[in-house]
Design a protein around this motif. Structure first.
Motif, PDB file in Angstrom:
ATOM      1  N   GLY A   6      24.765  36.983   4.055  1.00  0.00           N
ATOM      2  CA  GLY A   6      25.557  36.341   3.011  1.00  0.00           C
ATOM      3  C   GLY A   6      26.349  37.336   2.186  1.00  0.00           C
ATOM      4  N   VAL A   7      25.682  38.412   1.749  1.00  0.00           N
ATOM      5  CA  VAL A   7      26.360  39.441   0.951  1.00  0.00           C
ATOM      6  C   VAL A   7      27.477  40.089   1.769  1.00  0.00           C
ATOM      7  CG1 VAL A   7      26.057  41.725  -0.086  1.00  0.00           C
ATOM      8  CG2 VAL A   7      24.443  39.905  -0.602  1.00  0.00           C
ATOM      9  N   THR A   8      27.192  40.387   3.027  1.00  0.00           N
ATOM     10  CA  THR A   8      28.204  41.025   3.880  1.00  0.00           C
ATOM     11  C   THR A   8      29.415  40.124   4.063  1.00  0.00           C
ATOM     12  OG1 THR A   8      26.482  42.251   5.033  1.00  0.00           O
ATOM     13  CG2 THR A   8      28.613  42.080   6.125  1.00  0.00           C
ATOM     14  N   ALA A   9      29.176  38.855   4.334  1.00  0.00           N
ATOM     15  CA  ALA A   9      30.287  37.925   4.532  1.00  0.00           C
ATOM     16  C   ALA A   9      31.140  37.813   3.269  1.00  0.00           C
ATOM     17  CB  ALA A   9      29.747  36.553   4.931  1.00  0.00           C
ATOM     18  N   PHE A  10      30.490  37.630   2.127  1.00  0.00           N
ATOM     19  CA  PHE A  10      31.249  37.522   0.875  1.00  0.00           C
ATOM     20  C   PHE A  10      31.987  38.816   0.557  1.00  0.00           C
ATOM     21  CE2 PHE A  10      28.710  33.742  -0.232  1.00  0.00           C
ATOM     22  CZ  PHE A  10      29.732  32.923  -0.705  1.00  0.00           C
ATOM     23  N   GLN A  11      31.345  39.963   0.783  1.00  0.00           N
ATOM     24  CA  GLN A  11      31.988  41.250   0.506  1.00  0.00           C
ATOM     25  C   GLN A  11      33.245  41.430   1.365  1.00  0.00           C
ATOM     26  OE1 GLN A  11      31.346  44.457  -0.981  1.00  0.00           O
ATOM     27  NE2 GLN A  11      29.826  43.681  -2.397  1.00  0.00           N
ATOM     28  N   VAL A  12      33.138  41.127   2.642  1.00  0.00           N
ATOM     29  CA  VAL A  12      34.276  41.303   3.537  1.00  0.00           C
ATOM     30  C   VAL A  12      35.425  40.388   3.118  1.00  0.00           C
ATOM     31  CG1 VAL A  12      35.077  40.920   5.914  1.00  0.00           C
ATOM     32  CG2 VAL A  12      32.958  42.153   5.494  1.00  0.00           C
ATOM     33  N   ILE A  13      35.111  39.132   2.840  1.00  0.00           N
ATOM     34  CA  ILE A  13      36.162  38.176   2.484  1.00  0.00           C
ATOM     35  C   ILE A  13      36.826  38.552   1.168  1.00  0.00           C
ATOM     36  CG2 ILE A  13      36.581  35.783   1.798  1.00  0.00           C
ATOM     37  CD1 ILE A  13      34.373  35.031   3.857  1.00  0.00           C
ATOM     38  N   THR A  14      36.033  38.764   0.119  1.00  0.00           N
ATOM     39  CA  THR A  14      36.621  39.045  -1.193  1.00  0.00           C
ATOM     40  C   THR A  14      37.332  40.396  -1.220  1.00  0.00           C
ATOM     41  OG1 THR A  14      34.508  39.935  -2.012  1.00  0.00           O
ATOM     42  CG2 THR A  14      34.967  37.606  -2.442  1.00  0.00           C
ATOM     43  N   SER A  15      36.744  41.405  -0.587  1.00  0.00           N
ATOM     44  CA  SER A  15      37.371  42.731  -0.590  1.00  0.00           C
ATOM     45  C   SER A  15      38.660  42.725   0.208  1.00  0.00           C
ATOM     46  CB  SER A  15      36.406  43.774  -0.031  1.00  0.00           C
ATOM     47  OG  SER A  15      35.278  43.898  -0.859  1.00  0.00           O
ATOM     48  N   ALA A  16      38.675  42.024   1.339  1.00  0.00           N
ATOM     49  CA  ALA A  16      39.896  41.979   2.159  1.00  0.00           C
ATOM     50  C   ALA A  16      41.011  41.247   1.431  1.00  0.00           C
ATOM     51  CB  ALA A  16      39.602  41.306   3.498  1.00  0.00           C
ATOM     52  N   LEU A  17      40.698  40.123   0.824  1.00  0.00           N
ATOM     53  CA  LEU A  17      41.738  39.370   0.121  1.00  0.00           C
ATOM     54  C   LEU A  17      42.278  40.146  -1.079  1.00  0.00           C
ATOM     55  CD1 LEU A  17      40.225  35.777   0.259  1.00  0.00           C
ATOM     56  CD2 LEU A  17      42.153  36.665   1.568  1.00  0.00           C
ATOM     57  N   ALA A  18      41.382  40.673  -1.895  1.00  0.00           N
ATOM     58  CA  ALA A  18      41.829  41.413  -3.085  1.00  0.00           C
ATOM     59  C   ALA A  18      42.522  42.713  -2.685  1.00  0.00           C
ATOM     60  CB  ALA A  18      40.647  41.698  -4.002  1.00  0.00           C
ATOM     61  N   GLY A  19      41.981  43.407  -1.697  1.00  0.00           N
ATOM     62  CA  GLY A  19      42.600  44.656  -1.243  1.00  0.00           C
ATOM     63  C   GLY A  19      43.993  44.437  -0.687  1.00  0.00           C
ATOM     64  N   TYR A  20      44.167  43.371   0.070  1.00  0.00           N
ATOM     65  CA  TYR A  20      45.493  43.056   0.611  1.00  0.00           C
ATOM     66  C   TYR A  20      46.470  42.741  -0.521  1.00  0.00           C
ATOM     67  CZ  TYR A  20      49.253  40.877   3.203  1.00  0.00           C
ATOM     68  OH  TYR A  20      50.483  40.568   3.716  1.00  0.00           O
TER      69      TYR A  20
END
Length: 154
Positions: free
Chosen positions: A76-90
């Motif tokens: 769960g943490v990994t999935a949320f981290q990847v999604i939120t970090s990718a969207l905000a980073g982009y």
């Protein structure tokens, strides 16, 4: 008179000897613990080897449930981290909007705040949201991370 190569060989040999001695000193207590874990409580000198201690710990400790809980939270943490970090980073890397640099500085500034400082505010928010004693209480506080956003922005 010894040559430079002979001196280097002596120093390398001495270095290896000291490193192996240090490793032995560090690893000896771990070896004792490992050997003790395989012995029976009544064994003198730990000569009777058995796996009964591990079987009992497995059944009494509920390791299967603990493993399942850990796996669920980690995924769960990994999935949320990847999604939120990718969207905000982009968004911070590619989109042009007012305050982008300021927002990036705020994200980077969150890296210097120790997590221990946030424990009580996070607890209060989770209590307010009735999330205590749930998986969400473990997943949501770490769903967004300034380091992940900064890393994926690069």
């Amino acid at each position: 008179m010894k040559t430079t190569i002979e001196r280097e060989k002596i120093l390398v040999g001495l270095s290896w000897t000291l490193l192996l001695l240090g490793a032995g000193i560090v690893l000896l207590p771990l070896l004792v613990v490992l050997l003790t874990s395989f012995s029976t409580p009544n064994a003198v000198g730990g000569t009777q080897f058995t796996v009964a201690n591990y079987q009992e710990a497995w059944h009494r400790g509920g390791f299967l449930l603990a493993f399942a809980n850990s796996t669920l939270v980690a995924l769960g943490v990994t999935a949320f981290q990847v999604i939120t970090s990718a969207l905000a980073g982009y968004a911070l890397a590619r989109l042009q909007f007012p305050g982008r640099q300021t927002l990036l500085l705020i994200v980077i500034a969150t890296l210097v705040i120790p997590f221990q400082l946030l424990v009580i505010p996070i607890f209060l928010v989770l209590k307010w949201g009735h999330l205590l004693n749930t998986y969400w209480a473990l997943i949501l506080p770490t769903a967004v991370n300034g380091f992940g956003i900064f890393l994926l922005r690069q």
